[in-house]
Design an enzyme around this catalytic site. Structure first.
Site, PDB file in Angstrom:
ATOM      1  N   PHE A 140      29.514  22.081   4.342  1.00 44.73           N
ATOM      2  CA  PHE A 140      29.399  21.270   3.124  1.00 44.73           C
ATOM      3  C   PHE A 140      29.692  22.155   1.928  1.00 44.73           C
ATOM      4  O   PHE A 140      29.076  23.211   1.761  1.00 44.73           O
ATOM      5  CB  PHE A 140      28.006  20.650   2.952  1.00 44.73           C
ATOM      6  CG  PHE A 140      27.945  19.776   1.723  1.00 44.73           C
ATOM      7  CD1 PHE A 140      28.360  18.459   1.774  1.00 44.73           C
ATOM      8  CD2 PHE A 140      27.540  20.292   0.491  1.00 44.73           C
ATOM      9  CE1 PHE A 140      28.359  17.663   0.625  1.00 44.73           C
ATOM     10  CE2 PHE A 140      27.536  19.500  -0.657  1.00 44.73           C
ATOM     11  CZ  PHE A 140      27.946  18.180  -0.591  1.00 44.73           C
ATOM     12  N   ASP A 225      29.655  30.845   0.537  1.00 48.07           N
ATOM     13  CA  ASP A 225      29.172  29.782  -0.343  1.00 48.07           C
ATOM     14  C   ASP A 225      27.648  29.860  -0.362  1.00 48.07           C
ATOM     15  O   ASP A 225      26.966  29.423   0.559  1.00 48.07           O
ATOM     16  CB  ASP A 225      29.651  28.418   0.158  1.00 48.07           C
ATOM     17  CG  ASP A 225      29.213  27.282  -0.774  1.00 48.07           C
ATOM     18  OD1 ASP A 225      28.375  27.525  -1.658  1.00 48.07           O
ATOM     19  OD2 ASP A 225      29.709  26.150  -0.587  1.00 48.07           O
ATOM     20  N   LYS A 254      23.418  25.520  -8.338  1.00 44.40           N
ATOM     21  CA  LYS A 254      22.059  25.018  -8.136  1.00 44.40           C
ATOM     22  C   LYS A 254      21.004  25.838  -8.899  1.00 44.40           C
ATOM     23  O   LYS A 254      20.882  25.667 -10.095  1.00 44.40           O
ATOM     24  CB  LYS A 254      21.775  24.906  -6.638  1.00 44.40           C
ATOM     25  CG  LYS A 254      22.684  23.843  -5.998  1.00 44.40           C
ATOM     26  CD  LYS A 254      22.228  23.321  -4.655  1.00 44.40           C
ATOM     27  CE  LYS A 254      23.009  22.069  -4.285  1.00 44.40           C
ATOM     28  NZ  LYS A 254      23.895  22.178  -3.144  1.00 44.40           N
TER      29      LYS A 254
HETATM   30  C1  LIG Z   1      25.261  21.599  -3.106  1.00 47.88           C
HETATM   31  C2  LIG Z   1      26.321  22.455  -2.537  1.00 47.88           C
HETATM   32  C3  LIG Z   1      27.615  22.500  -3.076  1.00 47.88           C
HETATM   33  C4  LIG Z   1      28.050  21.563  -4.177  1.00 47.88           C
HETATM   34  O1  LIG Z   1      27.323  21.658  -5.338  1.00 47.88           O
HETATM   35  P1  LIG Z   1      27.353  20.454  -6.406  1.00 47.88           P
HETATM   36  O2  LIG Z   1      26.653  21.022  -7.589  1.00 47.88           O
HETATM   37  O3  LIG Z   1      26.635  19.305  -5.777  1.00 47.88           O
HETATM   38  O4  LIG Z   1      28.783  20.135  -6.668  1.00 47.88           O
HETATM   39  C5  LIG Z   1      28.512  23.382  -2.532  1.00 47.88           C
HETATM   40  N1  LIG Z   1      28.175  24.179  -1.501  1.00 47.88           N
HETATM   41  C6  LIG Z   1      26.960  24.163  -0.961  1.00 47.88           C
HETATM   42  C7  LIG Z   1      26.641  25.095   0.166  1.00 47.88           C
HETATM   43  C8  LIG Z   1      25.995  23.282  -1.430  1.00 47.88           C
HETATM   44  O5  LIG Z   1      24.792  23.231  -0.846  1.00 47.88           O
END
Ligand SMILES: *Cc1c(COP(=O)(O)O)cnc(C)c1O
Length: 400
Positions: A140, A225, A254
């Site tokens: 994701f 990520d 985040k």
């Molecule tokens: C939440 C998330 C994203 C995307 O972040 P948004 O602020 O929702 O666009 C990308 N990578 C990972 C691993 C995430 O958990």
């Protein structure tokens, strides 16, 4: 207006792209949130780890207020006096050389992908339009068209084609698969150190290190990520540290703002982020002084309150106690730090009903995928609060 009134409005006027639990939150502080009926809940999701520092942290709220009264947005057409300090503090804290700021996590991932492609053409010498990026099954990384193009979740892609080409998928946790997928055109491998949305999937020990070595040997950028796993969530500043590696680039977001404001970034070396020239890439709000001031304070709180070590210590305790629960429904408890997944057996009837039962007991958790309950409270949580939660989690996991 009561809970049902708000839900009715939301359902009537809003697009139905989420299926939230039916709790309407009005205010919050620390690990607790309050609904419009005055009920109190322990937040065990922490906005997908965006509020690691706790809801409405007074110091971060104060930084936001103070900056909001000075200047909020300059655009990058002009400079501001917060962004350079955020750059410096982020680099000193993380050991990376360069920062590119954006807003949402998806934008940070897009930025990392653009950087990797351009690095591939300008530095590695890949032929025009041939660059390949490798991603993992069950990944994701956000919801843009390019990012969903390498999702393996059919629902994320259904109806959104044509998709962006240039991605290959390898099995998460399988370094051999990665090795076999690399060609002379491969510019990057993007991986979550622990898959959050995929169900708190922890790869086998040594996998990330092996994948990193494979990338290094093939001149492929290793991009972690860390948008969900980063900034203390797994008991380290970054989850890649569990394997003693240093990725070529990482994405963060985040908790970078403690949940007050969307702030994200790519961190990397000069050789990689240096490929961007003025006009190549940008964002109106990216790097704005309000976000930068908030992020600076959010990072300081993480350090000053020792939240990374707390996550490690309390996470171990929480996981161990969860493992002791004698439940007919639980298949596996896993995680690192306060990033915990409880996977239920197929016969358990899905995680949703357990999350709804937890809500009735004053705990907010969300199912991820069908069968996993994620427990990822703000890192400021106290042991007594975990003990209180455990009592109720025990009741819910042992119900029929
Ligand atoms: C939440 C998330 C994203 C995307 O972040 P948004 O602020 O929702 O666009 C990308 N990578 C990972 C691993 C995430 O958990």
């Amino acid at each position: 207006m009561n809970t049902q009134d708000y839900i009715a409005l939301e359902e009537k006027y809003g697009a139905h792209n989420y299926h939230p639990l039916d709790v309407v939150i009005e205010k919050a502080g620390g690990v607790w949130v309050y609904d419009v009926e005055g009920n109190k809940y322990l937040d065990c999701l922490a906005a997908y780890s965006a509020v690691n520092q706790g809801h409405c942290h007074p110091r971060i709220v104060n930084a936001l207020k103070e900056q909001a009264e000075k200047v909020t947005l300059t655009s990058r057409a002009f400079r501001n006096n917060q962004l350079p300090l955020l750059y410096k503090e982020l680099c000193e804290l993380t050991g990376f050389e360069m920062v590119l700021p954006m807003n949402s996590g998806a934008e940070a991932v897009e930025t990392a992908l653009k950087a990797a492609r351009k690095w591939g053409y300008k530095v590695k010498g890949v032929k025009e339009n041939k660059a390949e990026i490798i991603a993992c099954t069950n990944n994701f990384a956000g919801r843009t068209i390019t990012i969903i193009s390498f999702s393996t979740e059919e629902q994320y892609k259904d109806g959104f084609g044509p998709l962006t080409p240039g991605f290959k998928i390898v099995e998460y946790g399988n370094a051999e698969d990665l090795k076999n997928a690399i060609t002379e055109n491969t510019v990057a491998f993007i991986v979550e150190p622990i898959q959050g949305e995929g169900g708190v999937v922890v790869p086998p020990d040594g996998y990330l290190k092996e994948a990193y070595e494979i990338c290094k040997a093939n001149n492929v950028l290793f991009i972690a990520d860390e948008i969900q796993t980063g900034l203390g969530r797994t008991g380290k500043l970054f989850a890649f540290e569990h394997e003693g590696i240093k990725p070529d680039a990482i994405t963060i977001g985040k908790a970078l703002s403690g949940g007050l404001y969307p702030v994200s970034a790519v961190l990397s070396r000069k050789e990689v982020l240096g490929v961007f020239n003025p006009g190549d890439h940008g964002s109106t709000f990216g790097g704005n002084p309000l976000g930068a001031a908030v992020a600076r304070e959010a990072l300081k709180v993480l350090i000053d309150e020792d939240l990374i070590n707390k996550s490690d210590r309390l996470g171990k305790y929480f996981i161990n106690e969860l493992k002791k629960i004698d439940s007919p429904h639980v298949k596996e408890v896993r995680g690192k730090g306060l990033f915990i997944g409880v996977e239920l057996k197929d016969e358990a009837g899905g995680a949703r009903r357990f999350c709804e039962a937890l809500k009735e007991k004053g705990i907010l958790a969300k199912e991820t995928h069908e069968n996993v309950i994620r427990f990822a409270p703000p890192l400021i949580i106290k042991k007594e609060e975990i003990d209180w939660a455990l009592e109720h989690i025990r009741e819910v996991l042992t119900m029929a």
